[in-house]
Design an enzyme around this catalytic site. Structure first.
Site, PDB file in Angstrom:
ATOM      1  N   ASN A   7      12.418  -7.331   0.666  1.00 37.49           N
ATOM      2  CA  ASN A   7      12.115  -6.195  -0.204  1.00 37.49           C
ATOM      3  C   ASN A   7      13.287  -5.229  -0.040  1.00 37.49           C
ATOM      4  OD1 ASN A   7      11.132  -3.999  -1.532  1.00 37.49           O
ATOM      5  ND2 ASN A   7       9.232  -3.829  -0.361  1.00 37.49           N
ATOM      6  N   ARG A  89      11.227  -9.467  -3.670  1.00 37.47           N
ATOM      7  CA  ARG A  89      10.448  -8.570  -4.518  1.00 37.47           C
ATOM      8  C   ARG A  89      11.396  -7.967  -5.560  1.00 37.47           C
ATOM      9  NH1 ARG A  89       8.565  -2.482  -3.352  1.00 37.47           N
ATOM     10  NH2 ARG A  89       7.288  -2.250  -5.195  1.00 37.47           N
ATOM     11  N   HIS A 179       3.079  -2.477  -8.792  1.00 33.83           N
ATOM     12  CA  HIS A 179       2.208  -2.871  -7.662  1.00 33.83           C
ATOM     13  C   HIS A 179       1.440  -4.148  -7.985  1.00 33.83           C
ATOM     14  CE1 HIS A 179       1.894   1.641  -6.426  1.00 33.83           C
ATOM     15  NE2 HIS A 179       2.780   1.033  -5.634  1.00 33.83           N
ATOM     16  N   LEU A 208      -3.346   3.059  -3.155  1.00 38.40           N
ATOM     17  CA  LEU A 208      -3.020   4.473  -2.946  1.00 38.40           C
ATOM     18  C   LEU A 208      -2.096   4.619  -1.752  1.00 38.40           C
ATOM     19  CD1 LEU A 208      -6.704   5.793  -3.250  1.00 38.40           C
ATOM     20  CD2 LEU A 208      -5.056   5.409  -5.088  1.00 38.40           C
ATOM     21  N   GLY A 211       3.370   5.800  -3.454  1.00 35.19           N
ATOM     22  CA  GLY A 211       3.200   5.569  -4.884  1.00 35.19           C
ATOM     23  C   GLY A 211       1.795   5.022  -5.055  1.00 35.19           C
ATOM     24  N   ARG A 240       5.421  12.449  -6.983  1.00 32.64           N
ATOM     25  CA  ARG A 240       5.467  12.190  -8.430  1.00 32.64           C
ATOM     26  C   ARG A 240       4.287  12.838  -9.126  1.00 32.64           C
ATOM     27  NH1 ARG A 240       5.977   5.782  -8.036  1.00 32.64           N
ATOM     28  NH2 ARG A 240       6.774   5.951  -5.920  1.00 32.64           N
ATOM     29  N   ILE A 331      -3.029   5.234   2.018  1.00 34.78           N
ATOM     30  CA  ILE A 331      -4.121   6.202   1.836  1.00 34.78           C
ATOM     31  C   ILE A 331      -5.448   5.471   1.634  1.00 34.78           C
ATOM     32  CG2 ILE A 331      -5.025   7.994   0.290  1.00 34.78           C
ATOM     33  CD1 ILE A 331      -2.056   8.756  -0.295  1.00 34.78           C
ATOM     34  N   GLU A 384       1.526  -7.687   0.255  1.00 33.74           N
ATOM     35  CA  GLU A 384       2.412  -8.097  -0.832  1.00 33.74           C
ATOM     36  C   GLU A 384       3.373  -9.195  -0.380  1.00 33.74           C
ATOM     37  OE1 GLU A 384       2.790  -3.798  -1.094  1.00 33.74           O
ATOM     38  OE2 GLU A 384       3.335  -4.072  -3.198  1.00 33.74           O
TER      39      GLU A 384
HETATM   40  P1  AMP Z   1       2.145   3.720   1.966  1.00 33.29           P
HETATM   41  O1  AMP Z   1       3.140   4.122   0.911  1.00 33.29           O
HETATM   42  O2  AMP Z   1       1.201   2.662   1.494  1.00 33.29           O
HETATM   43  O3  AMP Z   1       2.791   3.410   3.287  1.00 33.29           O
HETATM   44  O4  AMP Z   1       1.209   5.003   2.250  1.00 33.29           O
HETATM   45  C1  AMP Z   1       1.735   6.205   2.753  1.00 33.29           C
HETATM   46  C2  AMP Z   1       0.660   7.279   2.661  1.00 33.29           C
HETATM   47  O5  AMP Z   1      -0.476   6.864   3.436  1.00 33.29           O
HETATM   48  C3  AMP Z   1       1.100   8.620   3.202  1.00 33.29           C
HETATM   49  O6  AMP Z   1       0.694   9.668   2.331  1.00 33.29           O
HETATM   50  C4  AMP Z   1       0.345   8.729   4.509  1.00 33.29           C
HETATM   51  O7  AMP Z   1       0.049  10.065   4.841  1.00 33.29           O
HETATM   52  C5  AMP Z   1      -0.929   7.976   4.184  1.00 33.29           C
HETATM   53  N1  AMP Z   1      -1.593   7.562   5.426  1.00 33.29           N
HETATM   54  C6  AMP Z   1      -1.159   6.668   6.352  1.00 33.29           C
HETATM   55  N2  AMP Z   1      -2.018   6.618   7.402  1.00 33.29           N
HETATM   56  C7  AMP Z   1      -3.020   7.497   7.136  1.00 33.29           C
HETATM   57  C8  AMP Z   1      -4.209   7.913   7.812  1.00 33.29           C
HETATM   58  N3  AMP Z   1      -4.541   7.412   8.996  1.00 33.29           N
HETATM   59  N4  AMP Z   1      -5.006   8.840   7.192  1.00 33.29           N
HETATM   60  C9  AMP Z   1      -4.668   9.356   5.994  1.00 33.29           C
HETATM   61  N5  AMP Z   1      -3.568   8.996   5.307  1.00 33.29           N
HETATM   62  C10 AMP Z   1      -2.756   8.094   5.853  1.00 33.29           C
END
Ligand code: AMP
Length: 398
Positions: A7, A89, A179, A208, A211, A240, A331, A384
């Protein structure tokens, strides 16, 4: 048999080496600061290593990566000939690619012609593929797996924007959605977990993370999604803005004297939770600030939950019902408060969350709806890389 999954970004390469017999990840890591020095973070079951390296180009980063896998610490293969194929990817495949495909020079030329549709991602993807092809022998198949491909089943009524049709014909301006590998993985996986065939289920997949996008997956096929021509459309994200009244763009250009780059920057990098809160794009920090009484952090969370609820309702309407809602991404996998907010008040649709179970779920496969809930709600960590590795194996005929 081992497959390497890549990636790539403009200054980084994320990788995973997957043993396909067991589908276990035997090494994963990151080459970062390509062109700016170089640093490699390499993790295996036998241990991890992190060191500065010198990679002025992606090709040198690939050479270093192969060294880390085969001779560096800790090595997991004895030579690069153990890598049977490489899966890449690729963010934008447009309507030219509705499935993963073997990479050849023709494909790379086609992808180059699509650069205008994904200027932030595709040039880096192509550069990395070319670099990788220079490092590996010609006999090693290289496969492209597109973020957009899964959404190529979206019908015209959902992908055509109501602007002059000639502009779609001239510039290919339409909804592509992103995604795709994640939506495909979690919808397939949740069907397995529930024990029902995917072709009998209406699934709303909520990816979530930094992005975010939501997809309506009707009996295995994406029929609508929130991201559009680019990954800017849809729900508000870390930085965004997601969907806004298009007139805001020209209004801001005039009132704030912004040029195209300025307004693009504002919508992609200064908006979303960061823009609303004025504090952070990270959801954890947002929760923390809101808990301390920060009103704008609280507002950002309220907006996110409200938008999720709205899209879940509208995608259920688009499919004529919903059987499963699945949450994934940083998230979706970890924030029980956002999951709760996204489902609160949807009991009229048959969505009943089990708040006690939901509270304790962090990045694992768990049903979070009440036993009697007509609509099942699940958390399924995305994978992924596994989708890319499986497609690569199949397309390379291994
Ligand atoms: P990603 O792009 O999938 O890695 O997700 C990143 C987002 O996930 C960021 O906004 C982080 O704050 C959120 N995130 C990761 N771990 C947690 C957690 N334990 N509780 C709440 N949000 C989280």
């Amino acid at each position: 048999m081992k497959i390497l999954v890549i990636n790539a970004g403009s200054s980084s390469l994320k990788y995973q080496l997957i043993e396909m017999e067991t589908e276990a990840v035997i090494a994963k890591g990151l080459c970062e600061r390509i062109g700016l020095g170089g640093k490699i973070i390499h993790k295996t079951d036998k241990g991890s290593a992190q060191y500065d390296a010198d990679f002025p180009t992606h090709q040198q980063a690939f050479e270093e990566l192969v060294k880390a896998l085969s001779t560096g610490g800790p090595a997991v293969i004895s030579s690069m000939s153990e890598i049977a194929a490489v899966g890449h990817r690729v963010v934008q495949g447009s309507d030219r690619f509705s499935a993963s495909a073997l990479i050849d020079e023709d494909m790379l030329n086609t992808l180059e012609s699509l650069n205008d549709l994904a200027p932030l991602h595709n040039p880096a993807n192509i550069m990395a593929i070319r670099a990788c092809m220079n490092v590996f022998s010609k006999d090693v198949p290289q496969v492209a797996v597109f973020d957009t491909a899964f959404h190529q089943t979206i019908p015209e009524k959902a992908y055509i924007y109501p602007i002059p049709y000639e502009l779609y014909e001239k510039h290919r301006i339409r909804r592509y959605g992103f995604h795709g590998s994640s939506h495909r993985y979690v919808s397939t996986r949740v069907a397995e977990l529930i024990g029902k065939p995917l072709f009998q289920l209406k699934v709303i997949a909520c990816h979530l993370g930094n992005g975010s996008s939501i997809a309506a997956v009707d009996r295995g096929k994406s029929i609508d999604t929130t991201m559009g021509l680019t990954p800017l459309e849809g729900i508000a994200m870390g930085t965004r803005c997601g969907s806004i009244d298009p007139s805001i763009v020209t209004f801001l250009m005039e009132k704030e004297s912004l040029d195209i780059k300025g307004v693009n920057d504002l919508m992609n990098k200064q908006s979303g939770y960061l823009g609303i809160s004025g504090l952070t794009n990270d959801l954890r920090d947002l929760h923390e600030a809101a808990a301390k009484g920060n009103k704008r952090a609280e507002l950002a969370l309220e907006i996110l939950k409200y938008q999720l609820l709205k899209y879940i309702g509208s995608f259920a309407a688009a499919m004529g019902g919903v059987d499963v809602v699945v949450f994934t991404g940083g998230i979706g996998e970890n924030s029980h408060k956002i999951r709760l907010g996204a489902c609160a008040g949807l009991e009229f649709m048959g969505i009943e969350l089990d708040e006690e179970v939901n509270k304790d779920v962090f990045s694992r496969e768990v049903e979070i709806s009440k036993p009697g809930s007509r609509v099942k709600v699940w958390v399924v960590p995305t994978n992924e890389e596994l989708v890319i590795a499986r497609d690569t194996k199949e397309i390379a005929g291994l």
